[in-house]
Design an enzyme around this catalytic site. Structure first.
Site, PDB file in Angstrom:
ATOM      1  N   SER A   1      -7.048 -47.892  15.905  1.00  0.00           N
ATOM      2  CA  SER A   1      -7.917 -48.104  17.064  1.00  0.00           C
ATOM      3  C   SER A   1      -8.516 -46.834  17.656  1.00  0.00           C
ATOM      4  O   SER A   1      -9.510 -46.901  18.353  1.00  0.00           O
ATOM      5  CB  SER A   1      -7.179 -48.866  18.163  1.00  0.00           C
ATOM      6  OG  SER A   1      -6.286 -48.023  18.842  1.00  0.00           O
TER       7      SER A   1
ATOM      8  N   LYS B   1      -4.764 -44.868  23.965  1.00  0.00           N
ATOM      9  CA  LYS B   1      -6.122 -45.336  24.260  1.00  0.00           C
ATOM     10  C   LYS B   1      -6.852 -44.301  25.101  1.00  0.00           C
ATOM     11  O   LYS B   1      -6.243 -43.425  25.712  1.00  0.00           O
ATOM     12  CB  LYS B   1      -6.098 -46.657  25.042  1.00  0.00           C
ATOM     13  CG  LYS B   1      -5.342 -47.788  24.384  1.00  0.00           C
ATOM     14  CD  LYS B   1      -6.040 -48.295  23.153  1.00  0.00           C
ATOM     15  CE  LYS B   1      -5.232 -49.428  22.523  1.00  0.00           C
ATOM     16  NZ  LYS B   1      -5.713 -49.773  21.212  1.00  0.00           N
TER      17      LYS B   1
END
Length: 139
Positions: free
Chosen positions: A30, A73
């Site tokens: 990701s 993230k």
């Protein structure tokens, strides 16, 4: 006496550094291209004691759906109420705030400050193919 003082200073410094910094292994896709599976990074666990996360910071956070799972993230947005939108750089392979919504600041466990493995010369030779920005603690 000097030797004992030096050993004591090294022990205190090592204890401080091991509590402040944590190494993590990136397991998912990701955060491509910034972080790739197999990368190792350093997290400053005290980075946000003096200021809140800012948009653009790459953070390690507890998954709001499973506290024991760590995510890496990027902070996309800080809302007026203090909650944060977290996004993966590779949207197609990221489960992030688009799926679970804004997260409270207490779920942020630190700021990713450096990728230390692989070395930059090795990283240039790696493939750039795409495929979830999870992290595991390396101790």
């Amino acid at each position: 006496m000097r030797l004992l003082a030096g050993v004591l200073l090294i022990a205190v410094a090592a204890g401080y550094l091991s509590r402040r910094f944590q190494r993590i292994a990136v397991e998912g896709e990701s955060m491509r291209p910034a972080l790739r599976p197999g990368d190792w990074a350093i997290v400053d666990r005290r980075a946000y004691r003096t200021h809140p996360p800012r948009p653009g910071d790459v953070v390690m956070a507890h998954d709001p759906r499973d506290f024991d799972r760590l995510l890496v993230k990027r902070v996309a947005r800080v809302h007026a109420d203090g909650s944060l939108d977290l996004r993966g750089d590779n949207a197609a392979a990221s489960t992030d705030s688009r799926a679970f919504g804004p997260v409270p600041p207490y779920l942020i466990d630190g700021r990713v400050v450096a990728r230390y493995w692989p070395w930059p010369s090795i990283a240039r030779r790696r493939s750039t193919s795409a495929s979830v920005g999870n992290a595991s603690s390396g101790g």
